[in-house]
Design a protein around this motif. Sequence first.
Motif, mmCIF file in Angstrom:
data_model
loop_
_atom_site.group_PDB
_atom_site.id
_atom_site.type_symbol
_atom_site.label_atom_id
_atom_site.label_comp_id
_atom_site.label_asym_id
_atom_site.label_seq_id
_atom_site.Cartn_x
_atom_site.Cartn_y
_atom_site.Cartn_z
ATOM 1 N N ARG A 91 10.507 38.739 52.972
ATOM 2 C CA ARG A 91 10.373 39.794 52.227
ATOM 3 C C ARG A 91 11.871 40.511 51.810
ATOM 4 N N ALA A 92 13.060 39.849 52.264
ATOM 5 C CA ALA A 92 14.163 40.048 52.222
ATOM 6 C C ALA A 92 14.662 39.947 50.538
ATOM 7 N N ARG A 93 15.305 40.992 50.182
ATOM 8 C CA ARG A 93 16.066 40.682 48.821
ATOM 9 C C ARG A 93 16.853 39.521 48.806
ATOM 10 N N TRP A 94 17.833 39.462 49.695
ATOM 11 C CA TRP A 94 19.067 38.651 49.920
ATOM 12 C C TRP A 94 19.176 37.993 51.191
ATOM 13 N N VAL A 95 19.077 36.737 51.486
ATOM 14 C CA VAL A 95 19.161 36.205 52.569
ATOM 15 C C VAL A 95 20.660 35.442 52.378
ATOM 16 N N THR A 96 21.613 35.697 53.397
ATOM 17 C CA THR A 96 22.922 35.447 53.222
ATOM 18 C C THR A 96 23.700 35.195 54.590
ATOM 19 N N SER A 97 24.976 34.532 54.523
ATOM 20 C CA SER A 97 25.739 34.111 55.526
ATOM 21 C C SER A 97 27.226 34.188 55.085
ATOM 22 N N ILE A 140 25.946 31.845 45.204
ATOM 23 C CA ILE A 140 24.832 32.436 45.019
ATOM 24 C C ILE A 140 23.892 31.163 44.438
ATOM 25 N N ASP A 141 22.725 31.243 44.834
ATOM 26 C CA ASP A 141 21.532 30.452 44.334
ATOM 27 C C ASP A 141 20.313 31.127 44.695
ATOM 28 N N ARG A 142 19.851 31.818 43.776
ATOM 29 C CA ARG A 142 18.394 32.365 43.663
ATOM 30 C C ARG A 142 18.841 33.814 44.693
ATOM 31 N N ASN A 143 18.045 34.026 45.812
ATOM 32 C CA ASN A 143 18.527 34.950 46.581
ATOM 33 C C ASN A 143 19.209 34.571 47.798
ATOM 34 N N ARG A 144 19.607 33.443 47.557
ATOM 35 C CA ARG A 144 20.552 32.984 48.893
ATOM 36 C C ARG A 144 21.993 33.036 48.387
ATOM 37 N N ALA A 145 22.905 33.767 49.259
ATOM 38 C CA ALA A 145 24.275 34.046 49.148
ATOM 39 C C ALA A 145 24.846 33.525 50.356
ATOM 40 N N THR A 146 26.058 32.643 50.015
ATOM 41 C CA THR A 146 26.708 32.369 51.205
ATOM 42 C C THR A 146 28.254 32.254 50.972
ATOM 43 N N GLY A 147 28.980 32.773 52.069
ATOM 44 C CA GLY A 147 30.284 32.676 51.707
ATOM 45 C C GLY A 147 31.129 31.819 52.773
ATOM 46 N N GLY A 148 32.154 31.517 52.307
ATOM 47 C CA GLY A 148 33.067 30.265 53.064
ATOM 48 C C GLY A 148 33.462 30.913 54.435
ATOM 49 N N GLY A 149 34.614 30.351 54.912
ATOM 50 C CA GLY A 149 35.061 30.654 56.150
ATOM 51 C C GLY A 149 35.785 32.097 56.100
ATOM 52 N N VAL A 150 35.364 32.891 57.300
ATOM 53 C CA VAL A 150 36.123 33.921 57.711
ATOM 54 C C VAL A 150 36.492 35.004 56.571
ATOM 55 N N THR A 151 37.514 34.952 56.042
ATOM 56 C CA THR A 151 38.136 36.061 55.187
ATOM 57 C C THR A 151 36.954 35.974 53.775
ATOM 58 N N ALA A 157 31.008 39.577 49.861
ATOM 59 C CA ALA A 157 30.162 40.966 49.784
ATOM 60 C C ALA A 157 30.460 41.706 48.811
ATOM 61 N N LEU A 158 31.580 41.809 48.388
ATOM 62 C CA LEU A 158 31.957 42.271 46.705
ATOM 63 C C LEU A 158 30.991 41.651 46.014
ATOM 64 N N ARG A 159 31.000 40.599 45.855
ATOM 65 C CA ARG A 159 29.838 39.813 44.778
ATOM 66 C C ARG A 159 28.372 40.362 45.083
ATOM 67 N N LEU A 160 28.289 40.675 46.181
ATOM 68 C CA LEU A 160 26.958 40.864 46.355
ATOM 69 C C LEU A 160 26.697 42.071 46.122
ATOM 70 N N VAL A 161 27.633 43.138 46.242
ATOM 71 C CA VAL A 161 27.340 44.307 45.801
ATOM 72 C C VAL A 161 27.388 44.492 44.409
ATOM 73 N N ALA A 162 27.937 43.652 43.846
ATOM 74 C CA ALA A 162 28.007 43.889 42.277
ATOM 75 C C ALA A 162 26.680 43.471 41.733
ATOM 76 N N GLU A 163 26.060 42.516 42.435
ATOM 77 C CA GLU A 163 24.686 42.161 42.258
ATOM 78 C C GLU A 163 23.820 43.000 42.323
ATOM 79 N N MET A 164 23.721 44.039 43.469
ATOM 80 C CA MET A 164 22.879 44.892 44.006
ATOM 81 C C MET A 164 23.307 46.307 43.185
ATOM 82 N N ALA A 165 24.417 46.639 42.846
ATOM 83 C CA ALA A 165 24.802 47.944 42.624
ATOM 84 C C ALA A 165 25.902 48.082 41.199
ATOM 85 N N GLY A 166 26.008 46.892 40.732
ATOM 86 C CA GLY A 166 26.899 46.800 39.704
ATOM 87 C C GLY A 166 28.190 46.719 39.882
#
Length: 223
Positions: A91-97, A140-151, A157-166
């Motif tokens: 039921r999560a809106r976003w499943v991420t790593s 980002i692929d549908r509701n999966r969002a994955t980031g590369g290494g460490v930094t 996270a900034l991209r995901l905030v843009a998706e969720m809050a503009g």
Amino acid sequence: MQIGLLLFPKLTQLDLTGPFEVFARMPGATVHLVWKSREPITCDRGLTMMPTMDYAGCPQLDVICVPGGPGQIDLMPDDETLDFLRRQSERARWVTSVCTGALVLGAAGLLKGYRATTHWASHDQLALLGAIPVQERWVIDRNRATGGGVTAGIDFALRLVAEMAGEATAKAIQLGIEYNPAPPFDAGLPQSAGPEVLQRVQPAMAPMLEKRLAATRAAAARL
């Protein structure tokens, strides 16, 4: 907005604290550090952190995020953690790593058929878990969002905030934390670091990468 970041032993703390800094500044967001218990957790470089929520008490999350680090290897066969991720993902809106947290999502069967990325040194392991590897800073692929290494977790996270809050909210957060990276060296990826630097890094990483690959292959066999 309920956001949960998995906090586990021997994680790489910046995989978690980078996204945490961004998510915690999003209006209306509550961010949880989630683990099996609320006992202190020691990260891979010695920093101690405290979970704020355990699996049993965790609310349904809108965003579930799995960081990476050496401790990710121990999560690959951890049924309690994998089951928690599967339940939340329903039921999560976003499943991420971030970083090798993608391999944990893969071990839970949550990246099958999804485009994804992870740390460059373990990128080839994504395909073993049914994901479609993409060489990008974040994917980002549908509701999966994955980031590369460490930094890359901050960018993710900034991209995901843009998706969720503009986008305006994401830009305001970026300015607030003065995220204006200008590294002194162009050595963040093998192709830019060059062979000499790569040869210094690879031998030190080799034993852990062998363990990670064995854990990934075992997880793939269970899917």
